[in-house]
Write an enzyme that holds these catalytic residues in place. Structure first.
Site, short mmCIF file in Angstrom:
data_model
loop_
_atom_site.label_atom_id
_atom_site.label_comp_id
_atom_site.label_asym_id
_atom_site.label_seq_id
_atom_site.Cartn_x
_atom_site.Cartn_y
_atom_site.Cartn_z
N ASN A 152 0.80 -1.22 0.00
CA ASN A 152 0.00 0.00 0.00
C ASN A 152 0.84 1.28 0.00
O ASN A 152 0.43 2.30 -0.51
CB ASN A 152 -0.96 0.03 1.19
CG ASN A 152 -0.35 -0.43 2.48
OD1 ASN A 152 0.22 -1.52 2.55
ND2 ASN A 152 -0.44 0.38 3.51
N THR A 240 -27.19 -10.63 8.24
CA THR A 240 -27.96 -10.35 7.02
C THR A 240 -27.07 -9.62 6.01
O THR A 240 -26.39 -8.66 6.36
CB THR A 240 -29.21 -9.51 7.36
OG1 THR A 240 -29.96 -10.24 8.33
CG2 THR A 240 -30.07 -9.24 6.14
N CYS A 328 1.36 9.27 12.27
CA CYS A 328 1.18 10.43 13.14
C CYS A 328 -0.13 10.35 13.91
O CYS A 328 -0.26 10.94 14.97
CB CYS A 328 1.23 11.72 12.33
SG CYS A 328 0.02 11.79 11.04
N1 PLP Z 1 -4.57 -4.37 3.19
C1 PLP Z 1 -3.96 -3.37 2.54
C2 PLP Z 1 -2.75 -3.66 1.71
C3 PLP Z 1 -4.47 -2.07 2.63
O1 PLP Z 1 -3.86 -1.08 1.97
C4 PLP Z 1 -5.61 -1.84 3.42
C5 PLP Z 1 -6.14 -0.48 3.59
O2 PLP Z 1 -5.45 0.50 3.41
C6 PLP Z 1 -6.21 -2.92 4.08
C7 PLP Z 1 -5.66 -4.17 3.93
C8 PLP Z 1 -7.41 -2.74 4.92
O3 PLP Z 1 -8.55 -2.52 4.14
P1 PLP Z 1 -9.88 -1.92 4.78
O4 PLP Z 1 -9.61 -0.46 5.01
O5 PLP Z 1 -10.93 -2.15 3.77
O6 PLP Z 1 -10.10 -2.65 6.05
#
Ligand code: PLP
Length: 396
Positions: A152, A240, A328
């Protein structure tokens, strides 16, 4: 999107208006409980099953029944990891990487407290996974390996298919989970042609709303439910079903699938333009994760001797939305665990900014950012405590 230049699509994306349109009938018109027996309920039930089919194609599953709906990426990861471990209680060894999202890393920390032995695969200075470490770590007691498809923070793509092959060649009973939250909608997923057992995604990263996700569970995988209750989702996820959001996820997956080519050509072109524009105009800018294997929308750039939070505040004045790796919000200003794992030099560790684009990003927005980043950095360089180092770098 007001007048914001939104370059934080790895945090969340705008809901595509076409997705919203798809969802609306399921709130006030076709609102039945999918488990009820009258026709109106069948409409809701059919919407879920249609979505399961589309999601199955989107993730490349062998069959729609391998798709389960969840509320988010974090739930998908928790359902996979806790569910598999609960069904395989005799094994106590688990592996992941040092650069996972907190929804996996913090869960592993909890599992350590419960007595699990953990191993964390490292990455190199480029952000590439040291995949050979798996060969030494997997053993007969390994219950689960969890490796993300794309990071990410840096956008680095990890060779999870190859990792799954390695793991299964050593222990065929070890389960393999992939957090594909940042890969879905950016690169093609084809899970059936891999040795992956479970794969999680999250709708709000590809233009569905927040609050909907999915988990692929390969037929035959031993897993217990995380949420116990009714018989929904074949007894694996009670509650649900969130029909409007499930219908929205279907539309988002269709649109993302159709936009994959655009994403890998046009979005990538704009990302590269932004990256080159900044790197060639800002002398203290340095590209984190210089690997070519990256999702097309992400770049992470370190600005040496400048504080990342200050950059973001100045960006905000210009309505530019981006993000830094610093935690942060926890009040600690801890530098990113991902950049630290990559041995990013301390000079840019605190000044690294992630820009993440989407299919809605416009060229004039990128031009505006390229024009303004040097001005912001120049201003902040004047108040940096590292004057000597910056003068040497910037030559001013
Ligand atoms: N995994 C990765 C690589 C992510 O970037 C994120 C969110 O930034 C998540 C999991 C978590 O996803 P969610 O915010 O839908 O719980």
């Amino acid at each position: 999107m007001d007048n914001n230049i939104y370059l934080d699509n790895n945090a969340t994306t705008m809901t595509d208006p076409k997705v919203l349109e798809e969802m609306i009938p399921y709130f006030c018109d076709k609102f039945g409980n999918p488990s009820s027996i009258y026709k109106m309920a069948h409409t809701a039930h059919n919407a879920i099953e249609k979505s399961r089919e589309v999601l199955s194609e989107f993730m490349g599953a062998a069959e729609p029944k391998e798709i389960y709906f969840t509320s988010c990426g974090s739930e998908s990861a928790n359902m996979a990891i806790k569910g598999v471990l609960s069904a395989n209680k005799n094994k106590k060894h688990i592996i992941t990487t040092k650069v996972e999202h907190p929804c996996v890393l913090n869960l592993y920390k909890e599992l350590e407290k419960e007595g699990y032995i953990t191993d964390y695969i490292t990455v190199d200075d480029n952000g590439e996974l040291n995949i050979d470490e798996l060969k030494e770590k997997v053993n007969k007691d390994t219950a689960l390996v969890s490796i993300m498809a794309a990071n990410n923070e840096t956008g680095a793509i990890y060779p999870y298919e190859e990792a799954a092959e390695i793991v299964k060649s050593i222990n065929k009973d070890t389960c393999f989970f992939v957090d594909a939250v940042q890969a879905a909608g950016k690169i093609k997923l084809d899970v059936k042609n891999t040795k992956v057992d479970l794969m999680g995604i999250s709708g709000h990263k590809f233009h569905a709303p927040k609050g909907i996700g999915a988990l692929y569970i390969k037929n035959g995988t031993r897993i217990n439910p995380l949420i116990v209750g009714g018989h929904q989702e074949k007894g694996l996820r009670a509650g649900t079903e969130n029909v409007p959001y499930i219908a929205g996820l279907k539309k988002a997956a269709e649109l993302a699938q159709n936009a994959l080519e655009y994403e890998n050509n046009e979005v990538k072109r704009l990302r590269d333009k932004l990256e080159q524009g900044i790197l060639s105009n800002v002398k203290n800018a340095r590209l984190n994760s210089r690997t070519s294997k990256r999702v097309p929308n992400t770049t992470n750039i370190g600005f040496e001797y400048i504080e990342g939070e200050l950059i973001l505040l100045h960006f905000d004045e210009l309505n530019i939305c981006a993000s830094s790796g610093s935690a942060c919000t926890s009040g600690s200003l801890e530098p990113s665990h991902v950049l630290r794992a990559m041995h990013t030099p301390f000079t840019s560790l605190h000044g690294s900014i992630r820009f993440s684009l989407s299919r809605f990003t416009k060229e004039d927005e990128i031009d505006f950012v390229i024009e303004n980043v040097p001005k912001v950095i120049k201003k902040l360089a004047k108040i940096s405590p590292f004057q000597k180092e910056l003068t040497a770098l910037l030559g001013e």
